[in-house]
Design a protein around this motif. Structure first.
Motif, PDB file in Angstrom:
ATOM      1  N   ALA A 576       0.463  -1.248  -0.545  1.00 48.66           N
ATOM      2  CA  ALA A 576      -0.101   0.268   0.019  1.00 48.66           C
ATOM      3  C   ALA A 576       0.893   1.213  -0.032  1.00 48.66           C
ATOM      4  O   ALA A 576       2.286   1.511   0.359  1.00 48.66           O
ATOM      5  CB  ALA A 576      -0.737  -0.267   1.413  1.00 48.66           C
ATOM      6  N   VAL A 577       0.527   2.172  -0.545  1.00 50.91           N
ATOM      7  CA  VAL A 577       1.208   3.200  -1.044  1.00 50.91           C
ATOM      8  C   VAL A 577       0.990   4.221   0.524  1.00 50.91           C
ATOM      9  O   VAL A 577       2.704   4.525   0.644  1.00 50.91           O
ATOM     10  CB  VAL A 577       0.502   4.660  -1.487  1.00 50.91           C
ATOM     11  CG1 VAL A 577       0.648   6.059  -1.951  1.00 50.91           C
ATOM     12  CG2 VAL A 577       0.368   3.688  -3.367  1.00 50.91           C
ATOM     13  N   GLU A 578       0.230   4.479   1.337  1.00 55.03           N
ATOM     14  CA  GLU A 578      -0.038   4.672   3.154  1.00 55.03           C
ATOM     15  C   GLU A 578       1.611   3.687   3.467  1.00 55.03           C
ATOM     16  O   GLU A 578       2.260   4.869   4.284  1.00 55.03           O
ATOM     17  CB  GLU A 578      -0.965   4.781   3.275  1.00 55.03           C
ATOM     18  CG  GLU A 578      -1.568   5.349   3.191  1.00 55.03           C
ATOM     19  CD  GLU A 578      -2.314   4.199   1.931  1.00 55.03           C
ATOM     20  OE1 GLU A 578      -2.438   3.329   1.334  1.00 55.03           O
ATOM     21  OE2 GLU A 578      -3.813   5.453   1.366  1.00 55.03           O
ATOM     22  N   SER A 579       2.085   2.309   3.167  1.00 57.39           N
ATOM     23  CA  SER A 579       3.055   2.317   4.109  1.00 57.39           C
ATOM     24  C   SER A 579       3.862   1.686   3.502  1.00 57.39           C
ATOM     25  O   SER A 579       5.070   1.204   3.983  1.00 57.39           O
ATOM     26  CB  SER A 579       2.621   0.998   4.792  1.00 57.39           C
ATOM     27  OG  SER A 579       2.151   0.068   3.611  1.00 57.39           O
ATOM     28  N   ALA A 580       4.153   2.201   2.455  1.00 57.76           N
ATOM     29  CA  ALA A 580       5.511   1.996   1.475  1.00 57.76           C
ATOM     30  C   ALA A 580       7.152   2.267   2.144  1.00 57.76           C
ATOM     31  O   ALA A 580       7.831   2.009   1.856  1.00 57.76           O
ATOM     32  CB  ALA A 580       5.354   2.684   0.105  1.00 57.76           C
ATOM     33  N   VAL A 581       7.166   3.625   1.837  1.00 57.29           N
ATOM     34  CA  VAL A 581       8.247   3.823   2.919  1.00 57.29           C
ATOM     35  C   VAL A 581       9.004   3.287   4.240  1.00 57.29           C
ATOM     36  O   VAL A 581       9.379   2.738   3.896  1.00 57.29           O
ATOM     37  CB  VAL A 581       7.996   5.853   3.059  1.00 57.29           C
ATOM     38  CG1 VAL A 581       9.436   6.134   3.826  1.00 57.29           C
ATOM     39  CG2 VAL A 581       8.213   6.730   1.690  1.00 57.29           C
ATOM     40  N   ASP A 582       8.235   3.136   4.677  1.00 57.72           N
ATOM     41  CA  ASP A 582       8.261   2.197   5.923  1.00 57.72           C
ATOM     42  C   ASP A 582       8.822   0.672   5.187  1.00 57.72           C
ATOM     43  O   ASP A 582       9.648   0.097   6.071  1.00 57.72           O
ATOM     44  CB  ASP A 582       7.052   2.055   6.750  1.00 57.72           C
ATOM     45  CG  ASP A 582       6.908   3.618   7.832  1.00 57.72           C
ATOM     46  OD1 ASP A 582       7.848   4.166   8.316  1.00 57.72           O
ATOM     47  OD2 ASP A 582       5.360   3.550   8.484  1.00 57.72           O
ATOM     48  N   GLU A 583       7.913   0.261   4.670  1.00 60.94           N
ATOM     49  CA  GLU A 583       8.062  -1.317   3.895  1.00 60.94           C
ATOM     50  C   GLU A 583       9.412  -1.130   3.714  1.00 60.94           C
ATOM     51  O   GLU A 583      10.613  -2.129   3.755  1.00 60.94           O
ATOM     52  CB  GLU A 583       6.952  -1.330   3.577  1.00 60.94           C
ATOM     53  CG  GLU A 583       5.576  -1.930   3.978  1.00 60.94           C
ATOM     54  CD  GLU A 583       4.829  -3.768   3.820  1.00 60.94           C
ATOM     55  OE1 GLU A 583       6.236  -4.355   3.595  1.00 60.94           O
ATOM     56  OE2 GLU A 583       4.152  -3.698   4.313  1.00 60.94           O
TER      57      GLU A 583
END
Length: 597
Positions: A576-583
């Motif tokens: 998901a775009v919302e969690s992409a950076v953390d992932e």
């Protein structure tokens, strides 16, 4: 790094001058460019990889208390003349004169300069032990530069030297460097092996090489199944064969063997015309092959050398060169036969070989040839060989030499099983130099009793630029480079698949946002933000460049997801775009922690 402005041009086709897969990919992916034979320009991506290798080397050297300095690359002649290496290097160094006619050289290695620096500054045992190092370009005039960064005329190297009062201190310094090298090569992320090596012209006692295991390597090494023995073939010591009983061997006799100048023709003739009394067939192993070469000394003098090996073996040029260094080995040519009329080409035998024989040519044997063993060998006449010639009874030699080829299945010198050969790239070499350079340059200190003693030294080298090539060769696949995280030029490669910001504004905006957020988290990002470039070209470039994690921002954005691809495995997953950076951050940092590199 934005690919729209990065000084980078990838190539679709392989460069004509690149021989090895890694070399081709480094050029195609825009890491290096050839400036001249054996000389390369480091482009921005390549320089980032080079600096990361440097950092790893520097961190591990600093961790053992070594101190960094830098010597000039342009060096005076005098120290190298004192150690005789001005002559010994021959054509292998770049020599030049200044406007006043004074001789200089471009540094191929810096033992003399390190030694003189310590001599100039230290004079007491209280100043030691000391380890100092530099990371600097070196220059050697390779006759045939090849394999890209692996054998060039200019290369970046870490060279360090330890200085101790005692042999025990030298051993401790050597052990510390060896442990540091293990950590360095563990962090670089390729398969390597530590092997016994030759000290060669450097002198000294203990010597080990760190080889990157690679089918394209120039070095051949051997190891046994038990894991108790590993050595560069140049350093394999074949034990001297024990004497055998020759009491039952008939007297030596010369036989006609016309048209048999080679081992194969000789064996065929023997079986056809001179069958063995025991009924078995003659083989090449029953023959003694005498090979004559010319040793070219550093001063240009040409000295013949004859080597006797079993006929089923060849003389290994690298093993021979290691034994006779600093002399170089040249072929024994027609002019040499003309100057040595006692040598009959194709039928050379021990009868004329030896420093006290007619030819006056030094004659050395492979140590597998036992005293009392009987041989078929040249009779020093055209079309004739001598049979039942026994070492010690009928002929002698001036010594032995470790120059015969080493093969798969040969007994391991430590007695544990058999040897297996493999190839590798020399990445590091450590020596216990001893007192050779200290004695030549008069490096002494006062010991605890006020007596002058000669300092003992260790020498430790790592090929830094060569490591980049070795990592590339050891980790690439059929579509491009695959950098380990420890040396990758960026942590993440973000690909915006759009071709036009006006038409694909959402894709570029989200890719911009993700890139900025990753950079804010401390990651290095290569961002493909190029317009008017197709998604297919961008994907191919990402695979060619080889950054471990590839993030694709494209059509799937409509569904609220982006794609994360692992470059090495090819595995893809949508997040998901919302969690992409953390992932992405977790993936990068998790892999770094898990790999220790």
């Amino acid at each position: 790094m934005r690919m729209s402005s990065l000084f980078l041009r990838t190539l679709r086709d392989d460069p004509a001058d690149a021989e090895l897969p890694g070399h081709r990919l480094l050029v195609r992916a825009g890491y290096i460019r050839r400036a001249a034979p054996g000389i390369y320009t480091w482009l921005p991506l390549g320089l980032k990889v080079l600096r990361k290798v440097e950092r790893i080397v520097r961190e591990e050297m600093d961790a053992i208390g070594a101190q960094e300095l830098t010597f000039p690359a342009l060096l005076p002649r005098e120290p190298y003349e004192t150690t005789n290496r001005w002559t010994e290097y021959g054509d292998n160094i770049f020599r030049l004169k200044d406007r006043k006619g004074v001789d200089y050289l471009l540094g191929p290695t810096h033992e003399e300069m390190f030694t003189l620096a310590v001599k100039d500054m230290y004079g007491s045992y209280k100043d030691l032990p000391l380890s100092i190092y530099q990371i600097q370009n070196k220059y050697r005039d390779e006759a045939r530069p090849r394999a890209g960064l692996l054998r060039g005329r200019e290369f970046l190297m870490k060279d360090s030297y330890s200085f101790d009062v005692s042999d025990e201190g030298l051993q401790a310094s050597y052990d510390a460097h060896r442990a540091a090298y293990v950590r360095i090569f563990d962090r670089l992320g390729f398969e390597y092996v530590i092997v016994a090596a030759m000290s060669g012209a450097m002198g000294g006692s203990a010597s080990e090489e760190f080889l990157a295991v690679s089918a394209i390597g120039e070095d051949t090494f051997v190891r046994n199944d038990a894991g108790t023995y590993a050595a560069n073939v140049e350093a394999v010591v074949v034990p001297q064969a024990g004497p055998v009983d020759a009491s039952g061997v008939p007297a030596a006799h010369v036989e006609d063997t016309p048209d048999t100048p080679t081992i194969d023709t000789l064996v065929a003739s023997l079986n056809a015309n001179h069958p063995r009394p025991d009924g078995r067939e003659w083989t090449a192993a029953d023959t003694l092959k005498n090979v004559v070469v010319v040793l070219v000394q550093p001063d240009g003098a040409r000295v013949p050398l004859a080597i006797g090996v079993p006929g089923d073996r060849e003389v290994d040029p690298k093993r021979l060169e290691a034994q006779v260094a600093p002399a170089e080995v040249a072929a024994f040519e027609e002019k040499d036969f003309a100057a040595n009329p006692s040598l009959v080409k194709g039928y050379i035998g021990p009868g004329v070989l030896g420093e006290d024989k007619e030819s006056r040519i030094r004659y050395v044997l492979d140590p597998s040839i036992a005293e009392g063993s009987a041989w078929v060998t040249g009779a020093d006449e055209h079309g004739k060989h001598v049979l039942d010639l026994v070492l010690g009874r009928d002929f002698t030699a001036d010594g032995t030499i470790q120059a015969a080829e080493v093969r798969d299945g040969d007994p391991s010198p430590d007695g544990n099983g058999v040897l297996h050969t493999a190839r590798g790239i020399e990445m590091g070499h450590i020596f216990q130099l001893g007192r050779k350079f200290a004695e030549a340059l008069d490096l002494k200190v006062l010991d605890e009793f006020g007596k002058l003693v000669t300092v003992t030294m260790g020498s430790y080298g790592v090929g830094v630029s060569r490591a980049v090539a070795a990592v590339a060769e050891g980790t690439l696949d059929e579509i491009g480079l695959c950098w380990p995280r420890a040396v990758t030029p960026a942590d993440v490669h973000v690909v915006a698949t759009g071709k036009n910001r006006d038409r694909d504004g959402d894709v570029f905006a989200k890719a911009d946002e993700i890139t900025a957020a990753l950079e804010a988290q401390g990651l290095d990002v290569l961002y493909d933000d190029r317009e008017k470039v197709s998604p297919g070209v961008k994907f191919k470039d990402s695979e060619l460049i080889g950054i471990p994690t590839i993030v694709v921002v494209g059509k799937s954005l409509e569904n609220g997801v982006i794609e994360i691809k692992d470059r090495r495995s090819g595995e893809r997953r949508e997040v998901a775009v919302e969690s992409a950076v953390d992932e992405i951050v977790d993936e990068v940092r998790g892999r770094v922690a898990g790999a220790g590199a």
